[in-house]
Scaffold this active site. Sequence first.
Site, PDB file in Angstrom:
ATOM      1  N   ASP A 181      -4.532  -2.395  -2.509  1.00  0.00           N
ATOM      2  CA  ASP A 181      -4.855  -4.287  -2.951  1.00  0.00           C
ATOM      3  C   ASP A 181      -5.157  -4.968  -3.981  1.00  0.00           C
ATOM      4  OD1 ASP A 181      -3.806  -4.904  -0.569  1.00  0.00           O
ATOM      5  OD2 ASP A 181      -5.750  -5.558   0.474  1.00  0.00           O
ATOM      6  N   ASP A 195       1.992  -7.341   0.812  1.00  0.00           N
ATOM      7  CA  ASP A 195       1.922  -8.132   1.949  1.00  0.00           C
ATOM      8  C   ASP A 195       2.473  -9.637   1.277  1.00  0.00           C
ATOM      9  OD1 ASP A 195      -0.205  -7.036   3.381  1.00  0.00           O
ATOM     10  OD2 ASP A 195      -1.800  -6.971   1.330  1.00  0.00           O
TER      11      ASP A 195
END
Length: 222
Positions: A181, A195
């Site tokens: 991330d 995401d």
Amino acid sequence: MAEAERIIGTPDTPDAARAERERRGDGTASGERSGAGGPETDAGSAASAPSGGTGTAGEPRGRRRIAVLFAVAVFAYALDLVSKMIVVAKLEHHEPIEIIGDWLRFEAIRNAGAAFGFGEAFTVIFTVIAAVVIVVIARLARKLYSLPWAIALGLLLGGALGNLTDRIFRAPGVFEGAVVDFIAPKHFAVFNLADSAIVCGGVLIVLLSFRGLDPDGTVHKD
């Protein structure tokens, strides 16, 4: 002799011949009329034939929607994969990069949980869920005739593949890998492009469901 011809009916012969010609002409005309009915019948049959061809017309449209689904999925997957490769090579173990002051920055983080860092103790479960989602989307694609649904499912598929790739190939192990991330808004969880694709696809599916549009292209009103 004249009397005999009158009795036999010779003077009436032209009338009889004319009657015979008229009779034959009626037969020919009726034959022509019956023959004219043939093309009309054929035309009627030809007119009814296209109704059986709607299935074949729908098949290319379905294939185009499937092509859109996989094109969107490949684009989302490639974008996520390339962004993660750049983050790991250039940003990991370095200071975060501020994009919009403190409101948005890029910061490399390894996430063992689900999207936005939730549920880090259930990595294997999230991996199985991602795999199931991919299988369900692939099966649903066979009945797909809606362009908006193709885009939505493509986003879901690409995002699920992006995070599943991390689960399989990244440390600490197969099916337990941590997802990369790097998008870090202020006062919000850190996430990645996979995401984002999953969330956008999910929101689009909710909107399509509220509008009554099904994946097969039919519209129903509640």
